[in-house]
Design a protein around this motif. Structure first.
Motif, PDB file in Angstrom:
ATOM      1  N   HIS A  63     -18.045   7.669  10.576  1.00 51.94           N
ATOM      2  CA  HIS A  63     -17.086   6.561  10.677  1.00 51.94           C
ATOM      3  C   HIS A  63     -16.944   5.825   9.355  1.00 51.94           C
ATOM      4  N   ILE A  64     -18.072   5.479   8.736  1.00 50.49           N
ATOM      5  CA  ILE A  64     -18.042   4.721   7.489  1.00 50.49           C
ATOM      6  C   ILE A  64     -17.461   5.566   6.351  1.00 50.49           C
ATOM      7  N   SER A  65     -17.801   6.842   6.310  1.00 45.02           N
ATOM      8  CA  SER A  65     -17.306   7.674   5.208  1.00 45.02           C
ATOM      9  C   SER A  65     -15.806   7.941   5.315  1.00 45.02           C
ATOM     10  N   LEU A  66     -15.251   7.951   6.506  1.00 45.13           N
ATOM     11  CA  LEU A  66     -13.825   8.223   6.669  1.00 45.13           C
ATOM     12  C   LEU A  66     -12.958   6.968   6.723  1.00 45.13           C
ATOM     13  N   THR A  67     -13.553   5.827   6.949  1.00 48.93           N
ATOM     14  CA  THR A  67     -12.766   4.611   7.109  1.00 48.93           C
ATOM     15  C   THR A  67     -12.064   4.195   5.827  1.00 48.93           C
ATOM     16  N   GLY A  68     -12.744   4.258   4.692  1.00 53.21           N
ATOM     17  CA  GLY A  68     -12.130   3.868   3.423  1.00 53.21           C
ATOM     18  C   GLY A  68     -10.883   4.685   3.101  1.00 53.21           C
ATOM     19  N   PRO A  69     -10.995   6.028   3.083  1.00 55.03           N
ATOM     20  CA  PRO A  69      -9.790   6.830   2.822  1.00 55.03           C
ATOM     21  C   PRO A  69      -8.700   6.638   3.877  1.00 55.03           C
ATOM     22  N   PHE A  70      -9.093   6.530   5.127  1.00 56.10           N
ATOM     23  CA  PHE A  70      -8.107   6.352   6.197  1.00 56.10           C
ATOM     24  C   PHE A  70      -7.342   5.044   6.020  1.00 56.10           C
ATOM     25  N   LEU A  71      -8.071   3.974   5.749  1.00 50.57           N
ATOM     26  CA  LEU A  71      -7.404   2.692   5.535  1.00 50.57           C
ATOM     27  C   LEU A  71      -6.542   2.717   4.278  1.00 50.57           C
ATOM     28  N   GLY A  72      -6.984   3.456   3.264  1.00 50.06           N
ATOM     29  CA  GLY A  72      -6.197   3.572   2.050  1.00 50.06           C
ATOM     30  C   GLY A  72      -4.864   4.256   2.296  1.00 50.06           C
ATOM     31  N   VAL A  73      -4.886   5.357   3.054  1.00 51.20           N
ATOM     32  CA  VAL A  73      -3.646   6.073   3.365  1.00 51.20           C
ATOM     33  C   VAL A  73      -2.750   5.225   4.256  1.00 51.20           C
ATOM     34  N   CYS A  74      -3.324   4.599   5.270  1.00 55.06           N
ATOM     35  CA  CYS A  74      -2.520   3.723   6.146  1.00 55.06           C
ATOM     36  C   CYS A  74      -1.960   2.539   5.372  1.00 55.06           C
ATOM     37  N   GLY A  75      -2.772   1.974   4.482  1.00 52.64           N
ATOM     38  CA  GLY A  75      -2.306   0.855   3.679  1.00 52.64           C
ATOM     39  C   GLY A  75      -1.183   1.257   2.750  1.00 52.64           C
ATOM     40  N   TYR A  76      -1.297   2.431   2.147  1.00 51.44           N
ATOM     41  CA  TYR A  76      -0.228   2.913   1.274  1.00 51.44           C
ATOM     42  C   TYR A  76       1.058   3.150   2.068  1.00 51.44           C
ATOM     43  N   THR A  77       0.930   3.755   3.233  1.00 53.62           N
ATOM     44  CA  THR A  77       2.100   3.994   4.085  1.00 53.62           C
ATOM     45  C   THR A  77       2.723   2.671   4.511  1.00 53.62           C
ATOM     46  N   PHE A  78       1.886   1.710   4.825  1.00 58.40           N
ATOM     47  CA  PHE A  78       2.394   0.395   5.216  1.00 58.40           C
ATOM     48  C   PHE A  78       3.150  -0.260   4.061  1.00 58.40           C
ATOM     49  N   LEU A  79       2.610  -0.165   2.851  1.00 58.31           N
ATOM     50  CA  LEU A  79       3.247  -0.806   1.705  1.00 58.31           C
ATOM     51  C   LEU A  79       4.548  -0.121   1.280  1.00 58.31           C
ATOM     52  N   THR A  80       4.662   1.158   1.526  1.00 60.89           N
ATOM     53  CA  THR A  80       5.853   1.867   1.060  1.00 60.89           C
ATOM     54  C   THR A  80       6.966   1.921   2.097  1.00 60.89           C
ATOM     55  N   ARG A  81       6.602   2.077   3.380  1.00 57.29           N
ATOM     56  CA  ARG A  81       7.642   2.246   4.391  1.00 57.29           C
ATOM     57  C   ARG A  81       7.585   1.233   5.527  1.00 57.29           C
ATOM     58  N   ILE A  82       6.507   0.560   5.703  1.00 56.20           N
ATOM     59  CA  ILE A  82       6.275  -0.420   6.771  1.00 56.20           C
ATOM     60  C   ILE A  82       6.612   0.150   8.160  1.00 56.20           C
ATOM     61  N   PRO A  83       6.045   1.309   8.507  1.00 52.10           N
ATOM     62  CA  PRO A  83       6.260   1.824   9.860  1.00 52.10           C
ATOM     63  C   PRO A  83       5.308   1.146  10.846  1.00 52.10           C
ATOM     64  N   LEU A  84       5.742   1.078  12.081  1.00 48.88           N
ATOM     65  CA  LEU A  84       4.954   0.409  13.114  1.00 48.88           C
ATOM     66  C   LEU A  84       3.677   1.172  13.438  1.00 48.88           C
ATOM     67  N   ASP A  85       3.742   2.509  13.449  1.00 48.26           N
ATOM     68  CA  ASP A  85       2.562   3.274  13.832  1.00 48.26           C
ATOM     69  C   ASP A  85       1.417   3.125  12.827  1.00 48.26           C
ATOM     70  N   SER A  86       1.711   3.193  11.527  1.00 53.41           N
ATOM     71  CA  SER A  86       0.625   3.028  10.558  1.00 53.41           C
ATOM     72  C   SER A  86       0.147   1.578  10.500  1.00 53.41           C
ATOM     73  N   SER A  87       1.034   0.636  10.784  1.00 52.59           N
ATOM     74  CA  SER A  87       0.623  -0.770  10.822  1.00 52.59           C
ATOM     75  C   SER A  87      -0.362  -1.007  11.956  1.00 52.59           C
TER      76      SER A  87
END
Length: 178
Positions: A63-87
């Motif tokens: 969980h801890i090892s995957l959370t950083g990259p996962f949040l990074g990808v979701c955060g990038y998607t949120f910042l670029t497209r602001i989709p509801l699912d990644s938010s």
């Protein structure tokens, strides 16, 4: 996970109460018996914490090892497209990680609070051999019980800060490469 951690927190708080109850006893024989029962109870709660780590440490490591990259990808998607699912994923994952880190922090503090409670009781009014035994219990309670994440170490508030820093690094990396 949080319920199990809260159960252990309550147990550590109850251990402190049993030590206070033991030292408030006026009869030396009963006080000694209550003290030893409290010590056995303390050891049992520490054993439960050890079992918790044996069961959940590998899962927490993943969980801890995957959370950083996962949040990074979701955060990038949120910042670029602001989709509801990644938010929704971003918020849900941050909240669940915070809850686990909160539980780990509370477990650490509760395990150390047993020693703090022991320092506040009237230990100088009891017999010398019981004072020596009390020192052993206090020294054991200085070593906190942690929720572990494999080789990443304990899960506390510092863990969520580390995860957020890692996710920010991933967001920055993705922004530079995309």
């Amino acid at each position: 996970m949080m319920e199990t951690l809260e159960h252990l927190v309550l147990r550590f708080e109850h251990v402190g109460d049993t030590f206070v109850e033991a030292f408030s006893e006026s009869n030396k024989t009963i006080r000694r018996q209550k003290f030893f029962n409290a010590v056995r109870y303390h050891q049992a709660v520490i054993g439960m914490g050890t079992l918790l780590n044996e069961c959940f440490s590998p899962c927490m490591m993943v969980h801890i090892s995957l959370t950083g990259p996962f949040l990074g990808v979701c955060g990038y998607t949120f910042l670029t497209r602001i989709p509801l699912d990644s938010s929704a994923l971003l918020v849900g994952w941050i909240v669940s990680t915070y809850i686990v880190c909160l539980g780990g922090q509370r477990l650490m503090e509760a395990s150390m609070s047993v020693g703090t409670i022991m320092e506040r009781i009237n230990w100088y009014d009891v017999e010398t051999n019981l004072q020596k035994d009390l020192i052993l219990v206090m020294s054991r309670s200085r070593k906190p019980m942690y929720l572990r994440a494999g080789p990443f170490g304990p899960i506390t508030y510092a863990t969520i800060v580390m995860i957020l820093k890692t996710s920010y690094s991933y967001v920055t990396l993705l922004k530079q490469t995309m």
